[in-house]
Design an enzyme around this catalytic site. Sequence first.
Site, PDB file in Angstrom:
ATOM      1  N   ARG A   5       0.799  -1.228   0.000  1.00  0.00           N
ATOM      2  CA  ARG A   5       0.000   0.000   0.000  1.00  0.00           C
ATOM      3  C   ARG A   5       0.831   1.277   0.000  1.00  0.00           C
ATOM      4  O   ARG A   5       0.655   2.133  -0.850  1.00  0.00           O
ATOM      5  CB  ARG A   5      -0.915   0.024   1.231  1.00  0.00           C
ATOM      6  CG  ARG A   5      -2.047  -0.986   1.179  1.00  0.00           C
ATOM      7  CD  ARG A   5      -3.106  -0.626   2.206  1.00  0.00           C
ATOM      8  NE  ARG A   5      -4.197  -1.609   2.231  1.00  0.00           N
ATOM      9  CZ  ARG A   5      -5.299  -1.458   2.951  1.00  0.00           C
ATOM     10  NH1 ARG A   5      -5.441  -0.392   3.716  1.00  0.00           N
ATOM     11  NH2 ARG A   5      -6.250  -2.366   2.920  1.00  0.00           N
ATOM     12  N   HIS A  30      -7.269  -5.220  -7.239  1.00  0.00           N
ATOM     13  CA  HIS A  30      -7.071  -4.493  -5.979  1.00  0.00           C
ATOM     14  C   HIS A  30      -8.319  -4.644  -5.110  1.00  0.00           C
ATOM     15  O   HIS A  30      -9.225  -3.811  -5.179  1.00  0.00           O
ATOM     16  CB  HIS A  30      -6.796  -3.021  -6.286  1.00  0.00           C
ATOM     17  CG  HIS A  30      -6.142  -2.277  -5.161  1.00  0.00           C
ATOM     18  ND1 HIS A  30      -4.834  -2.498  -4.775  1.00  0.00           N
ATOM     19  CD2 HIS A  30      -6.610  -1.303  -4.331  1.00  0.00           C
ATOM     20  CE1 HIS A  30      -4.519  -1.694  -3.784  1.00  0.00           C
ATOM     21  NE2 HIS A  30      -5.583  -0.953  -3.490  1.00  0.00           N
ATOM     22  N   TYR A  89     -19.571  10.825 -12.022  1.00  0.00           N
ATOM     23  CA  TYR A  89     -19.697  12.069 -12.784  1.00  0.00           C
ATOM     24  C   TYR A  89     -18.462  12.378 -13.643  1.00  0.00           C
ATOM     25  O   TYR A  89     -18.522  13.257 -14.488  1.00  0.00           O
ATOM     26  CB  TYR A  89     -19.928  13.252 -11.842  1.00  0.00           C
ATOM     27  CG  TYR A  89     -21.201  13.156 -11.035  1.00  0.00           C
ATOM     28  CD1 TYR A  89     -22.432  13.052 -11.670  1.00  0.00           C
ATOM     29  CD2 TYR A  89     -21.162  13.161  -9.649  1.00  0.00           C
ATOM     30  CE1 TYR A  89     -23.606  12.953 -10.930  1.00  0.00           C
ATOM     31  CE2 TYR A  89     -22.327  13.070  -8.896  1.00  0.00           C
ATOM     32  CZ  TYR A  89     -23.546  12.955  -9.547  1.00  0.00           C
ATOM     33  OH  TYR A  89     -24.704  12.865  -8.827  1.00  0.00           O
TER      34      TYR A  89
END
Length: 828
Positions: free
Chosen positions: A47, A93, A136
């Site tokens: 990570r 992932h 969006y």
Amino acid sequence: MARRKGTQTKVNPAAFDQPGAHVFDNPVKTEIEDSYLEYAYSVIHSRALPDARDGLKPVHRRILFSMNENGYRPTHAYVKSSRVVGDVMGKYHPHGDTAIYDAMVRLAQDFSMNVPLVDGHGNFGSPDDGPAASRYTEAKMSPEAMLLVGELGEDTVDFRPNYDGSLEEPSVLPAAFPNLLVNGTSGIAVGMATNMIPHNLGEIIGAARWLINHPGASLDKLMEYVPGPDLPTGGLLLGLDEVRRAYETGRGVVRMRAKVETGPLEGSRGRQAITVTELPYGVGPEKIIEKITDEVNKSKRLTGIADVKDLTDRENGTRLVIECKVGVNPQALLADLYRLTPLEQSFGINNLVLVDGQPQTLGLKALLEVFLAHRYEVVTRRTKYRRRKREERLHLVEGLLKALLDIDKVIKLIRESDNAQAAKDGLMKRFKLSDIQATYILDTPLRRLTKYDRIELEAEQDRLRAEIEELSKILDDESVLKKVVSSELSKIAKDFPTERRTSLIDGDLKEVLAASKPSGPLEIADDPCQVILSATGLVARTAAESEEASEARRRNGRVKHDAVAAVVHSTARGQILLVTNQGRAFKTDVLPLPVLPEQAGTVSLRGGMAARELVPLDKGERVVGIAPLGERGAGSPGLALGTRQGVVKICSPEWPVRSDEFEVISLKDGDEVVGATWLTDGAETLTFVSSGATLLRYAASLVRPQGLKSGGMAGMNLGADTEVVFFGAVKTDDDEHGEPMVVTSTGQSVKVTPFAEYPAKGRNTGGVRTHRFLKGEQRLTVAWVGPRPAGSTDNGSPVELPETDPRRDGSGAAHPGPDVVGHLIERD
């Protein structure tokens, strides 16, 4: 069964169903240590920390790999960000969609990365605000991202199973440029963190190419190519000594500062403002405004600010305007802003990266060496892959050519064979072909076995052999390999040119901060000063000083001077009037005017400000005079004006109270003001000089003061095809400034004559001759009357004037002549 204190029992549920099952005790301390180490290792590797080779964390690498696999390349249409996030989460992932989307958003932000790797469409946020939801926005890969994934299909890197073993993903990307240094990164792991600052792509590539050819290069040599970080938001970076320390050890602290401009506030008639055009990395305008508001209203440590406006937009970029209160020194206010707000911030560099799976802190040279070692391996594996593919193709081409030599026998053998296997065995035995060659011949359509195709195959055979030879050179010679890597980096720098955005300030950080700290009091005292209009049209002021200091300057004989057109006395926080050739007047504050820099024996007017920076002048309009306002103008009969067509006017000093712009004379069509002089007591002599080389002088008392709307009265009777080239008010009894002189120039000859040689005449007469024209001369181009004359060019360079000629109608001395004439002035 009793358990020891401080132990934890690990139970396998299936063990209860087995005869003779056992329960094992494990100390809690050991269990916690083992579990925490596993968790820390997972966070560090999966990570938080980037790989030093491609500069990517696993989530970023998986995003780019998934987008490439799905074809979301620069030539592809934009796709919904939710679609990208879903693909990455489902295949590679297995974490939250918010974490994946946040990582993808950063790859698309040009204020976060020097080279964005995702081409975002929609609201991807700002330094102050987060992005719109993934449903969006749309995205696809950027052209630069293709440089990181472009060689994946050529066996350049190792692949590993994904989280559920159903797919494979790359352990590292080929990375054709040093992404880690160019874009930087940040991350917090367990017990460690990384914070890497961005750099300029071209500079990093230049250093890498030098290191390829000079492996033993020193850090100082590499810093000739990479002088310092280059932040996507620009700004200033202070203290390169600390930068060098970070490049050497991998750790350091650099100071970032906003880039600002100080000057008059637009549209405010001279009020001062601080305009921020570039901010420190990671700082947005709203953070600045919020901090300023807190410091002004709550802690009250910040004073002198009238208003703050955020005028930032996509077209003009960052523009944060901080308006100063009247009488506030913007430089002193700027020092407080640097100290109390994020306009100046520190960046702690910590180059902690993964090298062969191990966290290491690396300096600039080590980071470049790791990247280059990776590129050598990538190019080597890519070259082996390409050579193998060409060898395989050459093997097929050679077999096909053998068949074409005896095509009739090949066809006959195939037709007489019982089945495909018998045909393949026959071809292998009779024509000495391999299994692959025989299979390829059997699969080749008959239409490929023409004479024309044979020519094509022979050409392809030659080309393949040449390519194999070139590829073998790369594998056999390390110098050739390095040359390939260097040339590929050079092409990237050429294809993606990047200009430096951040300005670097060299030196020790403490010394740089001390030297660059703005100084001076926050509140400027309303002390006397002089406002000067230069002969070339610049406006400036002298430094404000008390009356005692001014008197001491006179007693000590410290005379400062330069060529000027007009001077008025005012105060630092007072106002003056600027008069233009179109008969307009503008009120403006004195405080915004630049203070003239003092040099040995002179005050250079080149430090002045163009009038159009103070007031809104029309095209072709220029300032021709200045006048004081307030108490400094008390007792004066008014402003004397002279026009091109010979009109004279003394405008009464009854200026509008609420208007900052008004007319002081009504001009006829084609006329303009050539001179505007403030009268101190009305005892001055008004003087006209015409282009026909005539001078007219008479007492100012002969002209009756008029109001603003008046058009003046006849001042000089002009001959045919002549016009006024100079108008001014001259004091003949001023012993302090010396005797007035007359300067006239035709462009070929120049004459300096005592003003006393010219008799006074009545108003609206023709005057007397002041310059006799020589052959080829037809008119005066420059004229001026006043004490201590000084000539200059249009750009302010001094021009030496000839000696005084006592003849008022003489021809003057041969001389190229000045462009403008002013006078020398004492600073008193």
